[in-house]
Design a protein around this motif. Structure first.
Motif, PDB file in Angstrom:
ATOM      1  N   ARG A  82      58.451  66.220  69.585  1.00 38.98           N
ATOM      2  CA  ARG A  82      58.401  67.469  68.813  1.00 38.98           C
ATOM      3  C   ARG A  82      59.740  68.204  68.881  1.00 38.98           C
ATOM      4  NH1 ARG A  82      54.376  71.099  67.367  1.00 38.98           N
ATOM      5  NH2 ARG A  82      53.101  69.209  67.144  1.00 38.98           N
ATOM      6  N   ASP A 149      57.272  77.608  65.216  1.00 37.94           N
ATOM      7  CA  ASP A 149      56.496  76.380  65.029  1.00 37.94           C
ATOM      8  C   ASP A 149      55.069  76.657  65.484  1.00 37.94           C
ATOM      9  OD1 ASP A 149      56.260  73.581  64.359  1.00 37.94           O
ATOM     10  OD2 ASP A 149      56.039  73.214  66.504  1.00 37.94           O
ATOM     11  N   ARG A 150      54.222  77.007  64.542  1.00 33.92           N
ATOM     12  CA  ARG A 150      52.920  77.559  64.893  1.00 33.92           C
ATOM     13  C   ARG A 150      51.789  76.567  64.605  1.00 33.92           C
ATOM     14  NH1 ARG A 150      54.165  82.528  66.267  1.00 33.92           N
ATOM     15  NH2 ARG A 150      52.038  83.286  66.461  1.00 33.92           N
ATOM     16  N   ALA A 151      50.712  76.765  65.333  1.00 31.27           N
ATOM     17  CA  ALA A 151      49.506  75.953  65.174  1.00 31.27           C
ATOM     18  C   ALA A 151      48.300  76.870  65.258  1.00 31.27           C
ATOM     19  CB  ALA A 151      49.432  74.879  66.253  1.00 31.27           C
ATOM     20  N   TRP A 154      45.496  76.340  70.488  1.00 34.19           N
ATOM     21  CA  TRP A 154      46.399  76.387  71.629  1.00 34.19           C
ATOM     22  C   TRP A 154      46.170  75.156  72.495  1.00 34.19           C
ATOM     23  CZ3 TRP A 154      42.252  79.588  70.768  1.00 34.19           C
ATOM     24  CH2 TRP A 154      41.152  79.420  71.622  1.00 34.19           C
ATOM     25  N   LEU A 160      46.784  68.184  71.340  1.00 36.59           N
ATOM     26  CA  LEU A 160      46.631  68.649  69.963  1.00 36.59           C
ATOM     27  C   LEU A 160      47.075  67.591  68.958  1.00 36.59           C
ATOM     28  CD1 LEU A 160      47.869  72.355  70.227  1.00 36.59           C
ATOM     29  CD2 LEU A 160      45.552  71.456  70.478  1.00 36.59           C
ATOM     30  N   ASP A 161      48.144  66.867  69.287  1.00 36.64           N
ATOM     31  CA  ASP A 161      48.639  65.845  68.359  1.00 36.64           C
ATOM     32  C   ASP A 161      47.638  64.725  68.153  1.00 36.64           C
ATOM     33  OD1 ASP A 161      50.955  67.270  68.071  1.00 36.64           O
ATOM     34  OD2 ASP A 161      52.220  65.911  69.247  1.00 36.64           O
ATOM     35  N   GLY A 217      48.066  82.230  64.451  1.00 35.53           N
ATOM     36  CA  GLY A 217      48.408  81.016  65.172  1.00 35.53           C
ATOM     37  C   GLY A 217      49.252  81.253  66.410  1.00 35.53           C
ATOM     38  N   HIS A 248      51.364  74.803  72.467  1.00 31.65           N
ATOM     39  CA  HIS A 248      51.126  75.957  71.600  1.00 31.65           C
ATOM     40  C   HIS A 248      50.313  76.971  72.397  1.00 31.65           C
ATOM     41  CE1 HIS A 248      52.807  74.589  67.807  1.00 31.65           C
ATOM     42  NE2 HIS A 248      52.318  73.395  68.072  1.00 31.65           N
TER      43      HIS A 248
END
Length: 325
Positions: A82, A149-151, A154, A160-161, A217, A248
């Protein structure tokens, strides 16, 4: 551990390993400088229970808990991928090997930034604060890139990926729960914390009650971004290391840690404008308690740099008590 085979895997038979130096730091993994006969160097990260000084190192990692100890090749690989995609500098990778076929650990061989004309930002700040100013400006830019760089959720990137979901109702709730656990750990090891336990617990609950739900996010945070976790390459670019905890989360978590570790230099990293003050208040007390409980737990084991750990615990114990006077 014999790293000769590892060096050959990373660079081929054309480079011969002349020696290995253990580098200071790394409570969760071994960090070794590889010295080659041609004068070049590289750094090997070794993730194994023998190199992890934290209690419970033999237990399976809990990646669903964003605040659990971040250690392992999978977390490193996800974070490195990332950061590279975002254009954030981190040591270049020569080899990643989680097969454990030639050696009894997960391994990464990466660029040796300090062995190639670079240095540690902490050392640069002590030696020449003026020379560190442009590095801090670039690090502030890096922090903005990470924060943007938001998601929607958390948690750790590796989770998360892969479509995973972190536990907990919110980062603030997770921080409260962890802080209360840290308080219990610290109170069992220091009479001053034990005497103030009720006051500290009340302070945590009051701060958590003031935190409102968050929309929009969660940005990326390193989690432990002190000047000792930033190298400066020969071109003056900041290089992030110990990246396994990249996740995140509320960016206030990062900024509280930055403020503690960078001190008077923190305003050069962007300050707290636009951040939620109630989260800053909660996370400020929580991180202080973490920096008491963590070092005291490490001292239960065989961590070698004991005086430094005691000093960290003592400094943050005093700061935590001051927050609830």
């Amino acid at each position: 551990m014999d790293l000769t085979v590892l060096a050959r895997e990373a660079f081929g038979g054309g480079r011969r390993l002349a020696g290995v130096e253990r580098l200071r730091g790394g409570s969760k993994k071994g960090v070794h400088r590889l010295l080659f006969e041609d004068g070049g160097t590289a750094v090997a990260y070794v993730w194994s229970a023998a190199e992890n000084h934290w209690p419970g190192a033999d237990e399976p990692a809990d990646d669903a808990d964003p605040l659990a100890h971040a250690s392992g090749l999978g977390l490193f690989e996800a974070a490195h991928r990332r950061l590279t995609a975002l254009g954030v500098r981190t040591p270049r990778v020569h080899l990643l090997d989680g097969s454990r076929t030639g050696h009894p650990a997960d391994i990464a061989v990466v660029e040796d930034v300090t062995g190639s004309g670079g240095e540690n930002l902490e050392a640069l700040l002590e030696r020449d604060p003026r020379a560190a100013e442009p590095v801090l400006a670039r690090l502030a830019d890096t922090l903005r890139v990470l924060g943007e760089d938001r998601a929607p959720g958390w948690g750790k990137l590796a989770l998360l990926d892969n479509g995973g979901v972190s536990r907990g109702s919110s980062p603030a709730q997770l921080v409260l729960e962890r802080a209360l656990a840290d308080l219990a750990e610290a109170a069992g090891r220091d009479d001053r914390i034990a005497a103030a336990r009720g006051r500290l617990a009340d302070g945590l609950h009051a701060r958590a009650a003031a935190v409102a739900p968050r929309d929009g996010g969660y940005g990326l945070v390193h989690g432990e971004l002190g000047p000792d976790h930033v190298l400066v390459d020969a071109a003056g670019e900041p290089v992030l290391i110990d990246i396994e905890g990249l996740m995140h989360f509320d960016v206030e978590w990062e900024h509280v840690f930055l403020r503690i570790r960078f001190g008077d230099q923190y305003p050069n990293l962007g300050g707290t404008e636009g951040l939620d003050r109630h989260r800053l208040d909660l996370y400020g007390l929580a991180i202080r308690l973490s920096l008491v409980a963590g070092p005291l737990c490490l001292l239960d084991g065989d961590f070698p740099h004991r005086a430094a750990m005691r000093a960290i615990a003592e400094y943050n114990l005093t700061a935590a008590l001051a927050l609830v006077e």
